[in-house]
Design an enzyme around this catalytic site. Sequence first.
Site, PDB file in Angstrom:
ATOM      1  N   CYS A 137      -3.122  10.079   1.520  1.00 25.09           N
ATOM      2  CA  CYS A 137      -2.278   8.963   1.062  1.00 25.09           C
ATOM      3  C   CYS A 137      -0.960   9.434   0.473  1.00 25.09           C
ATOM      4  O   CYS A 137       0.105   9.211   1.049  1.00 25.09           O
ATOM      5  CB  CYS A 137      -3.040   8.123   0.039  1.00 25.09           C
ATOM      6  SG  CYS A 137      -4.467   7.259   0.713  1.00 25.09           S
ATOM      7  N   LYS A 191       0.833  -1.207   0.000  1.00 24.70           N
ATOM      8  CA  LYS A 191       0.000   0.000   0.000  1.00 24.70           C
ATOM      9  C   LYS A 191       0.869   1.258   0.000  1.00 24.70           C
ATOM     10  O   LYS A 191       0.615   2.216  -0.749  1.00 24.70           O
ATOM     11  CB  LYS A 191      -0.926   0.006   1.220  1.00 24.70           C
ATOM     12  CG  LYS A 191      -1.721   1.306   1.396  1.00 24.70           C
ATOM     13  CD  LYS A 191      -2.567   1.634   0.169  1.00 24.70           C
ATOM     14  CE  LYS A 191      -3.178   3.016   0.236  1.00 24.70           C
ATOM     15  NZ  LYS A 191      -4.239   3.147   1.222  1.00 24.70           N
TER      16      LYS A 191
END
Length: 413
Positions: free
Chosen positions: A257, A203
């Site tokens: 993110c 991720k």
Amino acid sequence: MKVCIIGQGYIGLPTAALFSRSNCEVVGVDISEEMINNLNKGIIHIEEPGISDIIKKALNNKLYTASLTPQKADAFIITVPTPYIVENYSCDLSYVIVACESILPYLEKGNTIIIESTIAPMSTDETIKPIFEKAGFSIGKDLYLAHCPERVLPGRIIEELIHNDRIIGGVTPECAKKASEVYGQFVEGDLILTEAKTAELSKCMENTFRDVNIALANELTKICAEIGVNALDVIEMANKHPRVNLHSPGPGVGGHCLAIDPYFIYAKAPETAKIIKLARDTNNSMPDFVCEYVSKIISKGKIAVLGVSYKGNTDDDRESPAYAVISKLMQNNYEINIHDPHIKNDNFVSLDEAIKDADLTLILCDHDEFKELDYDLILKNMKKAVIFDTKNIIKEVPKEIKLYNYGNLYELN
């Protein structure tokens, strides 16, 4: 299946909506009393297509309840924020730790615990797993613990939660299997079973890849402005190559993110992760770059700022570079009026008010509303009809309006 989801933000609430739509009983937990009260009335606090209707239907069917405290459930999903620690760029796990500790009184043998929050590699094994072991549970036998990162695009969250492949990182193979059974309630993409540490790093690298490539485009923009070349033309021409895909430059990188996750990798290996850190520094420098060229367009005056969301057509302004631009411009004594049709803020104004007597219109977000502005209104109301489009979304303007974008900044040098 009953699912308890800790955190009802941009990820937790859509996830709760989809579990409830799959006839699971869902408890959505958050620390904001106002948010919880509103959710139980069907008032949704994020702008995301489809969620409001699903939650309202789930409330009517008694499949969704918002709560300040967890409840016993079959599965617990943690979706709380993970900022970075400024001093060393490491992942701040404090919210995750508190969330895990909050569910301890409600755990029973056989429960599955899933961490969706983006975390640094090894966090599940080294920090989260011991919390439950100290409480007397054996991971892989009594409880099933996994890290299953989300990968969604604001504005398409519901669709992507359903159709995107899902990485299931179990502390043990049995943990991964149990977590996959949870997501099997609604996920139609592939469920990819792996280790927790592999899922964690995967991720982080997904977002780091994008951050590094945006930094390359932003660095190209700076080079072109310096040497007198149209950066947008360079990108368009280079992308004609079948194996080249230069990203789009902009005023910086925002969101929870891309602006944060690369630091989690860097903090683990700072002497090695040099490209990752340089990309972060490059993208963080873009607000200063924007302000530098604003000062070359106008040395003083009034600026109409259009858009503060980090992503177009959403109300998500987390880590938005627009705020850094605005702050620096205000420090330099520019008068700032802000307009963003997607964000509710008493200090923001209408488009008409923003551009009234403005010396410059500065576009910092690619909302659809800004791609084709009312140019008659701009010519009528602005003091000087000048636009600086840092998102490169305006293709053509009347000849009476001066348009600057990342293709012609060299004209100002």
